[in-house]
Design a protein around this motif. Structure first.
Motif, PDB file in Angstrom:
ATOM      1  N   LEU A  86       0.758  -1.241  -0.071  1.00 56.95           N
ATOM      2  CA  LEU A  86      -0.055   0.005  -0.045  1.00 56.95           C
ATOM      3  C   LEU A  86       0.795   1.116  -0.040  1.00 56.95           C
ATOM      4  CD1 LEU A  86      -2.682  -0.767   2.529  1.00 56.95           C
ATOM      5  CD2 LEU A  86      -3.090  -0.708   0.064  1.00 56.95           C
ATOM      6  N   ALA A  87       1.733   1.105   0.774  1.00 55.04           N
ATOM      7  CA  ALA A  87       2.827   2.402   0.691  1.00 55.04           C
ATOM      8  C   ALA A  87       3.423   2.695  -0.368  1.00 55.04           C
ATOM      9  CB  ALA A  87       3.983   2.021   1.757  1.00 55.04           C
ATOM     10  N   ILE A 193       4.468   6.598   6.348  1.00 53.31           N
ATOM     11  CA  ILE A 193       3.925   6.297   7.776  1.00 53.31           C
ATOM     12  C   ILE A 193       3.519   4.686   7.351  1.00 53.31           C
ATOM     13  CG2 ILE A 193       2.221   6.295   9.339  1.00 53.31           C
ATOM     14  CD1 ILE A 193       2.288   9.562   8.844  1.00 53.31           C
ATOM     15  N   LEU A 194       3.024   4.474   6.529  1.00 50.11           N
ATOM     16  CA  LEU A 194       2.414   2.963   6.285  1.00 50.11           C
ATOM     17  C   LEU A 194       3.658   1.908   5.800  1.00 50.11           C
ATOM     18  CD1 LEU A 194      -0.907   3.035   3.679  1.00 50.11           C
ATOM     19  CD2 LEU A 194      -0.541   2.321   6.194  1.00 50.11           C
ATOM     20  N   GLY A 195       4.612   2.601   5.344  1.00 52.65           N
ATOM     21  CA  GLY A 195       5.871   1.762   5.075  1.00 52.65           C
ATOM     22  C   GLY A 195       6.683   1.478   6.402  1.00 52.65           C
ATOM     23  N   ALA A 196       6.578   2.535   7.226  1.00 52.31           N
ATOM     24  CA  ALA A 196       7.104   2.413   8.628  1.00 52.31           C
ATOM     25  C   ALA A 196       6.325   1.338   9.458  1.00 52.31           C
ATOM     26  CB  ALA A 196       7.549   3.657   9.247  1.00 52.31           C
ATOM     27  N   LYS A 200       7.694  -2.040  10.762  1.00 52.85           N
ATOM     28  CA  LYS A 200       7.543  -2.547  12.337  1.00 52.85           C
ATOM     29  C   LYS A 200       6.937  -3.836  12.469  1.00 52.85           C
ATOM     30  CE  LYS A 200       5.979  -0.564  16.580  1.00 52.85           C
ATOM     31  NZ  LYS A 200       5.224   0.716  17.285  1.00 52.85           N
ATOM     32  N   VAL A 201       5.620  -3.854  11.759  1.00 51.59           N
ATOM     33  CA  VAL A 201       4.802  -5.125  11.955  1.00 51.59           C
ATOM     34  C   VAL A 201       5.503  -6.395  11.396  1.00 51.59           C
ATOM     35  CG1 VAL A 201       2.951  -6.388  10.627  1.00 51.59           C
ATOM     36  CG2 VAL A 201       2.680  -4.106  11.604  1.00 51.59           C
TER      37      VAL A 201
END
Length: 204
Positions: A86-87, A193-196, A200-201
Motif C-alpha cells: 500500500l505504501a 508512515i504506512l511503510g514504517a 515494524k509489523v
C-alpha cells in the motif's frame, strides 16, 4: 454479562479504533482523493474486519497463537508486506492529480472499497493483538452467546461509525481542497508512515 462490562468492552474498542494506524491513514487518503462513497465502503470493510477478529478471539485466537507461534509470525510478515505494498502504491501515484469525484460514479466501486477495508483490517496485526489479548480479557468467560453477539454487534458499528466520521470529515470541500494542494507531500508522507508501520509489523 453486565451492562458495565459491555460498556467497558465498547469503550476499550473505541479507543483502540481511534488510535492512529494503517486503517486511519488509508481512510483519510481515500476520503480526500476519492470522495465519501468509497471511503464509506472502506469504513464498512474495517468494521467487518474488526468483527471477524473479535469473533476469532472469542473462539480461541489467543490460545491458537500460543499453541502455534509460527502462525502469528506468518500473520505479522504477511501483514507487513501488505502494508508495504500500500505504501509503494501511495508513493508511485503521489504526483498524479486527484481523480474527479462524481456522485453517481465514484472512482472506486463500493464492493471494491469494502473488500479493501476487510483485507487491510485482517492483514493488520494491531487488531489481532488487541482482540487476542485485551479484548478476550474484558469479556467474562461465563458470558453466553447472546451477550457475545451483542459485543460483536457493538464492534461492528463502533468501528464502522468512527471511520464513517473520518470519511465524512475528509471528503468535504475544504479538507479536500487542502489535501489537493499538498497531495504529493501528504501522499508520500502517509506512504512513508504506512511503510514504517509495515516494517515494524514485519520485523517487530
Amino acid at each position: 454479562m453486565s451492562l458495565a462490562a459491555t460498556f467497558g468492552v465498547a469503550l476499550a474498542h473505541l479507543l483502540a479504533a481511534i488510535s492512529p494506524g494503517p486503517s486511519f491513514v488509508l481512510s483519510v487518503r481515500t476520503a480526500a482523493s476519492e470522495g465519501f462513497g468509497p471511503a464509506a465502503g472502506l469504513a464498512l470493510g474495517f468494521g467487518i474486519g474488526a468483527t471477524i477478529w473479535a469473533l476469532a478471539a472469542l473462539t480461541g485466537l489467543a490460545l491458537l497463537f500460543e499453541a502455534l507461534p509460527p502462525l502469528f509470525l506468518v500473520l505479522k510478515i504477511g501483514g507487513g508486506v501488505f502494508l508495504l505494498w500500500l505504501a509503494w502504491k501511495m508513493w508511485r501515484h503521489a504526483a498524479e492529480p486527484m481523480p474527479q469525484v462524481a456522485p453517481d460514479a465514484p472512482p472506486r466501486g463500493t464492493w471494491s472499497a469494502i473488500r479493501l477495508g476487510i483485507v487491510t483490517q485482517l492483514a493488520n496485526p494491531k487488531p489481532a493483538i488487541f482482540f487476542g489479548a485485551v479484548f478476550v480479557g474484558l469479556v467474562p468467560p461465563s458470558a453466553g452467546w447472546a451477550a457475545k453477539a451483542l459485543v460483536l454487534f457493538n464492534i461492528l458499528w463502533i468501528e464502522t461509525l468512527w471511520y464513517l466520521f473520518t470519511a465524512r470529515a475528509f471528503s468535504l470541500p475544504r479538507p479536500r481542497a487542502a489535501y489537493a494542494r499538498a497531495k504529493v507531500w501528504l501522499d508520500r508522507g502517509m506512504g512513508t508512515i504506512l511503510g514504517a508501520l509495515g516494517l515494524k509489523v514485519a520485523l517487530g
